[in-house]
Design an enzyme around this catalytic site. Structure first.
Site, PDB file in Angstrom:
ATOM      1  CB  CYS A  10      -0.589  -0.308   1.305  1.00  0.00           C
ATOM      2  SG  CYS A  10      -0.236  -0.057   2.558  1.00  0.00           S
ATOM      3  CG  ASN A  13       4.100  -1.800   5.200  1.00  0.00           C
ATOM      4  OD1 ASN A  13       5.412  -1.703   5.899  1.00  0.00           O
ATOM      5  ND2 ASN A  13       3.716  -2.836   4.982  1.00  0.00           N
ATOM      6  CB  CYS A  15      -3.758   1.564   7.205  1.00  0.00           C
ATOM      7  SG  CYS A  15      -3.349   3.140   8.017  1.00  0.00           S
ATOM      8  NE  ARG A  16      -4.786   1.413   2.397  1.00  0.00           N
ATOM      9  CZ  ARG A  16      -4.111   2.265   0.409  1.00  0.00           C
ATOM     10  NH1 ARG A  16      -5.408   1.833  -0.137  1.00  0.00           N
ATOM     11  NH2 ARG A  16      -3.141   3.045   0.812  1.00  0.00           N
ATOM     12  CB  SER A  17       0.418  -3.554   2.808  1.00  0.00           C
ATOM     13  OG  SER A  17       0.908  -2.468   3.179  1.00  0.00           O
ATOM     14  CG  ASP A 125      -5.673   5.784   2.248  1.00  0.00           C
ATOM     15  OD1 ASP A 125      -5.449   5.294   3.674  1.00  0.00           O
ATOM     16  OD2 ASP A 125      -4.781   6.558   1.482  1.00  0.00           O
TER      17      ASP A 125
HETATM   18  P1  4NP Z   1      -1.884   3.103   4.002  1.00  0.00           P
HETATM   19  O1  4NP Z   1      -2.112   4.377   4.500  1.00  0.00           O
HETATM   20  O2  4NP Z   1      -1.531   3.308   2.397  1.00  0.00           O
HETATM   21  O3  4NP Z   1      -2.718   1.583   3.947  1.00  0.00           O
HETATM   22  O4  4NP Z   1      -0.934   2.024   4.999  1.00  0.00           O
HETATM   23  C1  4NP Z   1      -1.823   5.403   4.579  1.00  0.00           C
HETATM   24  C2  4NP Z   1      -0.666   5.692   5.584  1.00  0.00           C
HETATM   25  C3  4NP Z   1       0.350   6.753   5.746  1.00  0.00           C
HETATM   26  C4  4NP Z   1      -0.394   7.610   4.483  1.00  0.00           C
HETATM   27  C5  4NP Z   1      -1.605   7.323   3.664  1.00  0.00           C
HETATM   28  C6  4NP Z   1      -2.172   6.205   3.690  1.00  0.00           C
HETATM   29  N1  4NP Z   1      -0.130   8.788   5.053  1.00  0.00           N
HETATM   30  O5  4NP Z   1      -0.793  10.025   3.990  1.00  0.00           O
HETATM   31  O6  4NP Z   1       0.503   9.252   5.416  1.00  0.00           O
END
Ligand code: 4NP
Length: 154
Positions: A10, A13, A15-17, A125
């Site tokens: 993602c 790294n 939240c989702r992954s 997201d």
């Molecule tokens: P992830 O979520 O891609 O599922 O880990 C996010 C984590 C951080 C950010 C965006 C999405 N960010 O903008 O910092």
């Protein structure tokens, strides 16, 4: 390279992954399938950080401990070690193509392409969302995990 090695990617790294990694680990253990499972981010923004507290809470809700996760960034070498790399959304998929080495060994796909009827869709997201978005994201990655285990068990 192993066909039985799966990497989820993602953006951050955190939240989702990591949730996808944890859900697949659970499903693989439940089904007795030995897999190498990891996750990474396309961005280096959160490298070394723990998973988002909301992701840890959602995982705990499903009996999974995400507290030891540490974020890392995807590397060209990942395309040589993992048989499958699953992007959580279309942007992650695009960003992955910029990291891929000239001769990747991994099959790279959108995660929800593994779920009949959900092809081409993203795992939302949840970063700017609330607990309900983390619950939705968990449900999606857990569903995809079942299909990955069925696919890799064949
Ligand atoms: P992830 O979520 O891609 O599922 O880990 C996010 C984590 C951080 C950010 C965006 C999405 N960010 O903008 O910092």
């Amino acid at each position: 390279m192993s066909q039985k090695a799966v990497l989820f990617v993602c953006l951050g790294n955190i939240c989702r992954s990591p949730m996808a990694e944890a859900a697949l680990r659970e499903e693989a253990v439940a089904q007795g399938l030995a897999l190498t499972i990891d996750s990474a981010g396309t961005s280096g923004l959160h490298v070394g950080e723990s998973a988002d507290a909301r992701a840890i809470a959602e995982a705990r809700h499903h009996g999974v401990d995400l507290s030891r996760h540490r974020a890392r960034q995807v590397t060209p070498e990942d395309f040589l070690h993992f048989g499958h790399i699953f992007a959580l959304d279309q942007r992650n998929l695009r960003d992955l193509s910029a990291v891929a080495p000239r001769r990747p060994l991994a099959k790279v796909a959108l995660l929800m392409d593994m779920v009949p009827g959900r092809e081409g869709t993203a795992v939302i997201d949840p970063w700017y969302g609330g607990p309900a978005d983390f619950a939705t994201a968990w449900d999606d990655v857990a569903l995809a995990a079942k299909h990955i285990v069925a696919y890799l068990s064949r």
